[in-house]
Design an enzyme around this catalytic site. Structure first.
Site, PDB file in Angstrom:
ATOM      1  N   TYR A  28       0.827  -1.210   0.000  1.00  0.00           N
ATOM      2  CA  TYR A  28       0.000   0.000   0.000  1.00  0.00           C
ATOM      3  C   TYR A  28       0.870   1.272   0.000  1.00  0.00           C
ATOM      4  O   TYR A  28       1.865   1.345   0.734  1.00  0.00           O
ATOM      5  CB  TYR A  28      -0.948   0.001   1.220  1.00  0.00           C
ATOM      6  CG  TYR A  28      -1.637   1.332   1.354  1.00  0.00           C
ATOM      7  CD1 TYR A  28      -2.657   1.677   0.459  1.00  0.00           C
ATOM      8  CD2 TYR A  28      -1.221   2.285   2.280  1.00  0.00           C
ATOM      9  CE1 TYR A  28      -3.265   2.930   0.523  1.00  0.00           C
ATOM     10  CE2 TYR A  28      -1.820   3.533   2.355  1.00  0.00           C
ATOM     11  CZ  TYR A  28      -2.839   3.844   1.466  1.00  0.00           C
ATOM     12  OH  TYR A  28      -3.415   5.090   1.513  1.00  0.00           O
ATOM     13  N   SER A  83      -5.228  12.943   7.114  1.00  0.00           N
ATOM     14  CA  SER A  83      -5.449  12.185   5.882  1.00  0.00           C
ATOM     15  C   SER A  83      -6.942  12.111   5.563  1.00  0.00           C
ATOM     16  O   SER A  83      -7.773  11.950   6.457  1.00  0.00           O
ATOM     17  CB  SER A  83      -4.922  10.764   6.065  1.00  0.00           C
ATOM     18  OG  SER A  83      -3.615  10.807   6.581  1.00  0.00           O
ATOM     19  N   CYS A 133      -9.041  14.364   4.553  1.00  0.00           N
ATOM     20  CA  CYS A 133      -9.881  15.472   5.027  1.00  0.00           C
ATOM     21  C   CYS A 133      -9.922  16.599   3.997  1.00  0.00           C
ATOM     22  O   CYS A 133     -10.197  17.749   4.341  1.00  0.00           O
ATOM     23  CB  CYS A 133      -9.376  16.018   6.354  1.00  0.00           C
ATOM     24  SG  CYS A 133      -9.706  14.918   7.738  1.00  0.00           S
TER      25      CYS A 133
HETATM   26  C1  OXD Z   1      -1.852   9.945   2.409  1.00  0.00           C
HETATM   27  C2  OXD Z   1      -2.207   9.802   3.839  1.00  0.00           C
HETATM   28  O1  OXD Z   1      -1.852   8.956   1.672  1.00  0.00           O
HETATM   29  O2  OXD Z   1      -2.105  10.799   4.564  1.00  0.00           O
HETATM   30  O3  OXD Z   1      -1.531  11.072   2.014  1.00  0.00           O
HETATM   31  O4  OXD Z   1      -2.584   8.696   4.287  1.00  0.00           O
HETATM   32 MN    MN Z   2      -1.325  12.514   3.598  1.00  0.00          MN
END
Ligand code: OXD
Ligand code: MN
Length: 600
Positions: free
Chosen positions: A215, A266, A268
């Protein structure tokens, strides 16, 4: 390409024709090859030919699926393992020699134990696989603010994403050879077993080891691991800041551009704010928004005392669900071609699809590759993502490539707060601004594994990303207030305030420019505000609300200040700060106490 045979596992690897002349890098690659035992090593040069051959390989083995070439040329879908769809904060560690240096905000392991645990996982893990060596630069290749790293991975999906998200390949390697230093990031997807998954950081060694996840936030090591956790630690020692912030430029009708850096947790809305398109009336008047970055900001004081910022990334790894022609037309425009989608649904004719997409299409297949059934699961995973080059964005600022960075006029903090917190307020001064950032709270989202919608403190939106003790981090922020500094004004916003009926009170998205206009007015001295103990709030008449229909309840809650609620909030903030113990800077506690007193 540099193919080597298995025998090399038993003897040091001789640098191949594509390898570097930097001994430290050759030695490290050789050491990792001995540990992980790959069949082949490929030094990535970032070329189109290299990318094409990686993509072809991934199409052949099913790692990628080709999307509709007519509607989305050169775009691909990746379906991840269903147990590997988000960051894993409970498996993420900061391994400093002293536990206190990592702080209560991080999981900690002693470096020797962490290395032993990780090396046991890495042992032989690349047998039968190719080991890719990715030199990358975070930030414009010629910027003194940029920093380089090398990621070693066995995932071609990671290589393809790093190519979009960083300046990767030959120019980065040339800079690394010149500088001689780089962050070492070792990654393997392993067996994608959640029981054998760890993301470990060794900030004192500029090293990252990540095992068992493909991921983005766990595997694209330039992003969260390097540009935030390692960089925040490095920045503290070198007098700069590495922050979880978008950067946007706002051009007013007079043609002046003010740059704003904004921290939100994240998922938001950082990407939406960074790519904001103002409502028609504002556009007609001459307002324009320029995107510099949507997730990470590195800032340092310039000679004039102002903070100058770069976006260390070269692409966007954005949350797909909710991205629509209303919320973010610029993002949709970026996604027309040359994009990688992860865990979205697809239509019957193979176009990407996610909840909220308002293009009249319907999903046929969900993110797990099964026929779409809304009773079973959404078409797109709530944390499904797109990866795309920043250069594809219609609002991408030419200044984003400026090696000197952009001067920051305002810093904005914000979270998801259904109650209490008004639409916007301005901190009294830098120290108050640091307290406002340090006491940020927000409801959790799907960007990390775990419960969604739970309110937690997320100082400066860095709870998952600060590579050292938060108490020291707040002290570092306070230390920028020196004689001669010309620091940005600090604001707090809340786009997520809800009414008694549970609905959002503020329209958000493009209309957020109304709040930004007020902030710029405060920076230039033209906008009015009402002083309160929590900071300076606009009166309803101080914001341009033309064309908005806001109820009485909305106006009261968005522009009001509730003394009793804030009293309780400030007490909770004090308890939170004191939990860090004696390392918490006195200046921040004094500021909290000052506000409690002024609340009466
Ligand atoms: C991103 C996170 O992927 O903050 O930017 O999770
Ligand atoms: Mn992020």
């Amino acid at each position: 390409m540099n193919a080597i045979s298995k025998e090399i596992d038993r003897s040091p690897i001789a640098p191949g024709p594509d390898a570097t002349r930097l001994k430290a890098l050759n030695d490290w690659v050789a050491e990792v090859a001995v540990l992980t035992g790959p069949d082949r090593i490929q030094w990535c040069d970032g070329s189109d030919a290299e990318n094409k051959s990686l993509i072809d390989g991934m199409l052949a083995d099913g790692t990628l699926l080709k999307l509709n070439e007519q509607t989305h040329p050169n775009s691909f879908l990746h379906r991840s393992d269903p147990d590997d769809v988000a960051r894993v904060e409970h498996l993420t560690f900061v391994c400093t020699a002293q536990e206190d240096d990592a702080g209560p905000n991080n999981h900690w392991l002693a470096p020797a134990e962490a290395h032993a645990r990780m090396d046991a996982l890495f042992k032989g893990c690349m047998a039968g696989r190719t080991m890719y060596v990715i030199p990358y630069c975070m930030g414009p290749i010629d910027s003194p603010l940029s920093r380089c790293g090398v990621e070693i991975t066995d995932s071609p999906y990671v290589v393809a994403n790093m190519r979009l998200m960083t300046r990767m390949g030959a120019p980065a390697l040339a800079r690394i050879e010149r500088e001689g230093t780089f962050v070492k990031g070792l990654h393997s997807t392993g067996e994608l077993d959640p029981e054998r998954r760890f993301i470990m950081h060794f900030p004192e060694e500029l090293t990252i080891k990540s095992f068992g996840s493909g991921y983005g936030g766990n595997a694209l090591l330039g992003k969260k691991c390097h540009a935030l956790r390692i960089a925040s630690h490095q920045a503290r020692g070198e007098g700069w800041l590495a922050e979880h912030m978008l950067i946007l430029g706002v051009e007013n009708p007079q043609g002046e551009t003010h740059y704003i850096a904004a921290a939100f947790p994240s998922a938001c809305g950082k990407t939406n704010l960074a790519m904001l398109i103002p409502p028609q009336g504002y556009r007609d008047a001459g307002w324009k928004v320029w995107t510099v970055g949507d997730d990470i900001c590195w800032m340092r004081p310039g000679e004039d005392g102002r903070l100058y910022a770069i976006n260390p990334e070269a692409g966007f790894f954005g949350v797909a669900p909710g991205t629509s022609s209303k919320s973010n037309p610029n993002a949709l425009a970026c996604l027309q071609r040359d994009a990688i989608f992860t865990n979205v649904g697809v239509t019957a004719d193979n176009q990407p699809w996610w909840e909220g997409l308002d293009n009249g299409q319907q999903p046929a297949t969900d993110w797990r590759g099964e026929p779409y059934d809304p009773a079973k699961r959404p078409a797109a995973h709530p944390n499904s993502r797109f990866t795309v080059s920043a250069k594809a964005c219609p609002s991408y600022s030419p200044e984003a490539e400026n090696p000197a960075g952009v001067p920051i006029s305002a810093i904005v903090f914000g979270g998801r707060r259904a109650s209490l917190v008004p639409l916007v307020f301005e901190a009294r001064d830098w120290t108050h601004g640091v307290l406002v950032g340090a006491s940020m709270g927000s409801e959790t989202t799907a960007a990390a594994a775990g419960a969604v919608g739970v309110m937690r403190r997320d100082p400066m939106a860095m709870k998952p990303f600060c590579g050292y003790n938060f108490a020291d981090y707040f002290a570092h922020w306070l230390s920028f207030d020196t004689p001669g500094a010309n620091l940005p004004k600090v604001f707090h916003v809340n786009w997520f305030r809800k009414g008694d009926d549970g609905k959002f009170l503020w329209p958000g998205f493009g209309d957020n420019i109304r709040v930004i206009e007020w902030m710029i007015g405060r920076v230039t001295g033209s906008a009015r505000a009402v002083e309160t103990p929590i900071g300076a709030l606009p009166g309803e008449d101080d914001l341009d609300l033309d064309g908005l229909e806001l109820t009485g309840e909305a106006r009261a809650k968005l522009f009001g200040y509730e003394r009793d609620g804030w009293h309780a909030e400030l007490q909770a903030i004090g308890d939170y700060l004191r939990d860090y113990g004696p390392r918490m800077p006195r200046g921040l506690l004094d500021e909290q106490e000052r506000i409690v007193r002024s609340l009466g």
